[in-house]
Write an enzyme that holds these catalytic residues in place. Sequence first.
Site, PDB file in Angstrom:
ATOM      1  N   THR A 177      -4.395  -1.227   2.647  1.00 40.96           N
ATOM      2  CA  THR A 177      -5.396  -2.268   2.410  1.00 40.96           C
ATOM      3  C   THR A 177      -4.985  -2.872   1.087  1.00 40.96           C
ATOM      4  OG1 THR A 177      -7.203  -1.098   3.527  1.00 40.96           O
ATOM      5  CG2 THR A 177      -7.845  -2.636   1.824  1.00 40.96           C
ATOM      6  N   ARG A 223     -12.783  -1.789  16.566  1.00 46.17           N
ATOM      7  CA  ARG A 223     -13.077  -0.897  15.437  1.00 46.17           C
ATOM      8  C   ARG A 223     -13.083  -1.708  14.135  1.00 46.17           C
ATOM      9  NH1 ARG A 223     -10.327   0.460  10.384  1.00 46.17           N
ATOM     10  NH2 ARG A 223     -11.008   2.542   9.777  1.00 46.17           N
ATOM     11  N   THR A 253      -9.609   1.230  -1.058  1.00 51.46           N
ATOM     12  CA  THR A 253      -8.598   1.407  -0.026  1.00 51.46           C
ATOM     13  C   THR A 253      -8.635   2.858   0.408  1.00 51.46           C
ATOM     14  OG1 THR A 253      -6.229   1.394   0.458  1.00 51.46           O
ATOM     15  CG2 THR A 253      -6.839   1.718  -1.836  1.00 51.46           C
TER      16      THR A 253
HETATM   17  N1  GLY Z   1      -9.620   0.956   4.552  1.00 51.87           N
HETATM   18  C1  GLY Z   1      -9.207   0.203   5.637  1.00 51.87           C
HETATM   19  C2  GLY Z   1      -9.713   0.633   6.925  1.00 51.87           C
HETATM   20  O1  GLY Z   1     -10.060   1.800   7.085  1.00 51.87           O
HETATM   21  O2  GLY Z   1      -9.776  -0.162   7.826  1.00 51.87           O
END
Ligand code: GLY
Length: 338
Positions: free
Chosen positions: A206, A234, A257
């Site tokens: 991320t 998701r 992240t």
């Molecule tokens: N931190 C990014 C995700 O889990 O989508």
Amino acid sequence: MRVIIGALAVLLTACAGPSTETEQMLATPEVVEAVERPEWRLVIHGGAGVITRERLTDEQEAAYRAALETALEAGAEVLRNGGSAVDAVQAAVIPMEDDPLFNAGHGAVFTAAAEHELDASIMDGRDRNAGAVAGVKRVKNPILAARAVMDQSEHVMFAGAGADAFAEDQGLELVPNSYFDTERRRQSLERVLRERARTDADRHGTVGAVAIDKEGNLAAATTTGGMTAKAAGRIGDSPLVGAATYAQNGVCAVSATGHGEYFIRVAVAKTICARVELSGETIGPAAQEALDQVAALGGDGGVIVIGGDGQYEYVFNSKGMYRGMIDPKGHHTAIFGD
Ligand code: GLY
């Protein structure tokens, strides 16, 4: 960066000499400290995970550092010229969305259906206005769609086809979903589907930025492709205000992240800012506490945090995190945990 308030101590000593315990304490420069707010500052991350020296070649490390520097400079250019923190965090994450090294925009991971569904959010600490998109498939730069939601709609979040359509209405650049493809991510998808198991790297990646501008305003932005082989639909923490992204002037700005499900359950970004605001904790312990909650549930990852005074912290419970900071005094990048 801390500066010592020596002048007050010197003045007290010169006028009367330290005659009481309090004055003696004030006369000891090490005892009285205050923080100096930087003129402006930008902090970024490019994802956390099992990132160790053994796993990165010198060439890979150099490439990541160069990419982080490009992102830092893009945001710094805004801040240096008196631009807003929210414009700076947006400017900083766009090069990372465009760089296939990172799991955001071009280079994002594949879903189990071999597509890309992208999530992003942005928040302005001045008024806690925020914008987010989840599961977009056609917007070249999801952070721009999130920004358009914030600025051009009465809403905070759009998802799926409606988010793509909104971005199109706003005149943002659209691309075929295959624009986000990279061979490296395709191989990761094929491995996960074959082995029916994700590695640490498959669960992470991320990018994000936090900033304070010359006016003292805070902002945060986060954008991702999510998790390799994620189920269609998701949604992780990255587009969720309060989970991965939060900004409140005078308190803090956070971009997270990590394994998104855990960051959602802890509401990491808001938890950090609430601890700072309500209990008076400094940003480091507040972030550590939130990440300890993530770890206690079984998750891992990291955060970048900048306080209302411009102080900043990187806190992560993974082995490494791509990260960097720039302010008028210089910049640095870092990757590993040591
Ligand atoms: N931190 C990014 C995700 O889990 O989508």
